[in-house]
Design a protein around this motif. Structure first.
Motif, mmCIF file in Angstrom:
data_model
loop_
_atom_site.group_PDB
_atom_site.id
_atom_site.type_symbol
_atom_site.label_atom_id
_atom_site.label_comp_id
_atom_site.label_asym_id
_atom_site.label_seq_id
_atom_site.Cartn_x
_atom_site.Cartn_y
_atom_site.Cartn_z
ATOM 1 N N GLY A 125 17.941 -30.016 -12.697
ATOM 2 C CA GLY A 125 18.143 -29.400 -11.391
ATOM 3 C C GLY A 125 19.552 -28.885 -11.191
ATOM 4 N N ALA A 126 20.027 -29.016 -9.979
ATOM 5 C CA ALA A 126 21.348 -28.506 -9.626
ATOM 6 C C ALA A 126 22.075 -29.528 -8.751
ATOM 7 C CB ALA A 126 21.236 -27.181 -8.887
ATOM 8 N N TYR A 127 23.378 -29.532 -8.872
ATOM 9 C CA TYR A 127 24.248 -30.305 -7.990
ATOM 10 C C TYR A 127 24.758 -29.311 -6.963
ATOM 11 C CZ TYR A 127 28.478 -32.738 -6.446
ATOM 12 O OH TYR A 127 29.471 -33.330 -5.689
ATOM 13 N N MET A 128 24.388 -29.526 -5.685
ATOM 14 C CA MET A 128 24.651 -28.530 -4.644
ATOM 15 C C MET A 128 25.392 -29.138 -3.447
ATOM 16 S SD MET A 128 22.544 -25.767 -5.661
ATOM 17 C CE MET A 128 22.115 -24.991 -4.160
ATOM 18 N N PRO A 129 26.645 -29.530 -3.611
ATOM 19 C CA PRO A 129 27.353 -30.151 -2.484
ATOM 20 C C PRO A 129 27.430 -29.259 -1.249
ATOM 21 C CG PRO A 129 28.893 -29.596 -4.237
ATOM 22 C CD PRO A 129 27.510 -29.393 -4.782
ATOM 23 N N SER A 130 27.356 -27.942 -1.440
ATOM 24 C CA SER A 130 27.401 -27.032 -0.286
ATOM 25 C C SER A 130 26.155 -27.163 0.586
ATOM 26 C CB SER A 130 27.540 -25.584 -0.762
ATOM 27 O OG SER A 130 26.369 -25.175 -1.454
ATOM 28 N N MET A 140 25.728 -38.240 -4.060
ATOM 29 C CA MET A 140 25.649 -37.343 -5.204
ATOM 30 C C MET A 140 26.990 -37.217 -5.920
ATOM 31 S SD MET A 140 22.512 -36.668 -5.419
ATOM 32 C CE MET A 140 22.563 -35.443 -6.699
ATOM 33 N N ARG A 141 28.082 -37.238 -5.178
ATOM 34 C CA ARG A 141 29.407 -37.192 -5.810
ATOM 35 C C ARG A 141 29.601 -38.406 -6.710
ATOM 36 N NH1 ARG A 141 33.649 -33.969 -3.323
ATOM 37 N NH2 ARG A 141 35.101 -35.536 -4.063
ATOM 38 N N ALA A 151 33.784 -33.349 -13.995
ATOM 39 C CA ALA A 151 33.048 -32.414 -13.136
ATOM 40 C C ALA A 151 33.847 -32.072 -11.886
ATOM 41 C CB ALA A 151 31.704 -33.020 -12.725
ATOM 42 N N ASP A 152 33.731 -30.831 -11.438
ATOM 43 C CA ASP A 152 34.302 -30.405 -10.165
ATOM 44 C C ASP A 152 33.320 -30.832 -9.080
ATOM 45 O OD1 ASP A 152 35.218 -29.152 -7.883
ATOM 46 O OD2 ASP A 152 35.407 -27.165 -8.808
ATOM 47 N N LEU A 153 33.655 -31.881 -8.349
ATOM 48 C CA LEU A 153 32.732 -32.475 -7.383
ATOM 49 C C LEU A 153 32.568 -31.661 -6.099
ATOM 50 C CD1 LEU A 153 33.728 -36.219 -7.853
ATOM 51 C CD2 LEU A 153 31.846 -34.956 -8.913
ATOM 52 N N ASP A 154 33.353 -30.603 -5.963
ATOM 53 C CA ASP A 154 33.251 -29.764 -4.774
ATOM 54 C C ASP A 154 32.503 -28.456 -5.019
ATOM 55 O OD1 ASP A 154 34.689 -31.534 -3.080
ATOM 56 O OD2 ASP A 154 36.552 -30.871 -4.026
ATOM 57 N N ALA A 155 32.166 -28.198 -6.277
ATOM 58 C CA ALA A 155 31.517 -26.934 -6.618
ATOM 59 C C ALA A 155 30.038 -27.138 -6.943
ATOM 60 C CB ALA A 155 32.222 -26.301 -7.822
#
Length: 178
Positions: A125-130, A140-141, A151-155
Motif C-alpha cells: 500500500g502507501a504511507y499517507m501522513p497527509s 503509522m509514524r 524514512a521521511d515520516l512527513d512525506a
C-alpha cells in the motif's frame, strides 16, 4: 467479457489501485464496471463474467464494506473467476511474521464471509501522513520508523509495485478468457 471491480478504501490508495486495475482490464478490451462496495450492495454480481475486489487492511481487518459485500454475494462470487487485491503496508516488507499475519487476516476473512477468492494478490500500500488523522498519523509514524529507519515520516510514499501488480492482473485476465 464484463468485469466488476469493487473497492473499499480509507485514505484513497486502494481506490487508486482499483481504478488502475479497471483501466488495465479495459485496455485488454473488456467491459468494466467500477464501484465502491458501499454503492454496490444491491448490485446483481451474476451479470458479470468475473470480479476484482480490493480492500486494505487496517488494525488487522479489512473494511466492513468488503465483508458485508462478500458475505452477501459469496455464492455468486464462488461461481465466477475472482481476484482479491489485499492492500497493506505489511506487503511492502519482507518480514516473515508480517506475512504470516496477512495469511491469518485472510483466513479470518474467509471464515467470516464464507467466500474464498479464486486468486489473492498481496499488494503493498502507501504511507499517507497527509491523509491521516492525528491518532493514525502517530501510530503509522511509529510503524514506519520501526521498519524503515531513514524514512521521511512527513512525506507520502507509495510502496505499490505497479509493474508486479500489472503482471498479476494480466495473468488473471489471460487465465479467465481461456
Amino acid at each position: 467479457m464484463k468485469i466488476f471491480v469493487a473497492y473499499a478504501t480509507s485514505e484513497g490508495h486502494t481506490r487508486k489501485i482499483a481504478r488502475w486495475a479497471a483501466d488495465r482490464i479495459h485496455e485488454h478490451g473488456h467491459s468494466v464496471e467500477l464501484a465502491p462496495f458501499a454503492d454496490a450492495m444491491g448490485l446483481d454480481v451474476g451479470r458479470f463474467d468475473g470480479a476484482v475486489l480490493a480492500s486494505s487492511i487496517h488494525a488487522g481487518h479489512y473494511q466492513a464494506e468488503l465483508a458485508k459485500f462478500a458475505d452477501k454475494n459469496a455464492s455468486r462470487l464462488g461461481k465466477m473467476p475472482t481476484l482479491f487485491l489485499s492492500v497493506s503496508l505489511a506487503a511492502a516488507g519482507h518480514d516473515a511474521e508480517d506475512w504470516r499475519g496477512l495469511d491469518r487476516i485472510l483466513d479470518d476473512f474467509k471464515s467470516a464471509t464464507n467466500w474464498t477468492p479464486g486468486r489473492v494478490v498481496q499488494v503493498a500500500g502507501a504511507y499517507m501522513p497527509s491523509e491521516y488523522d492525528i491518532f493514525r498519523r502517530f501510530i503509522m509514524r511509529r510503524i514506519i520508523a520501526g521498519k524503515e529507519a531513514d524514512a521521511d515520516l512527513d512525506a507520502d510514499h507509495d510502496y505499490t509495485d505497479w509493474s508486479a501488480l500489472g503482471a498479476e492482473l494480466d495473468s488473471w485476465v489471460a487465465q479467465i478468457i481461456k
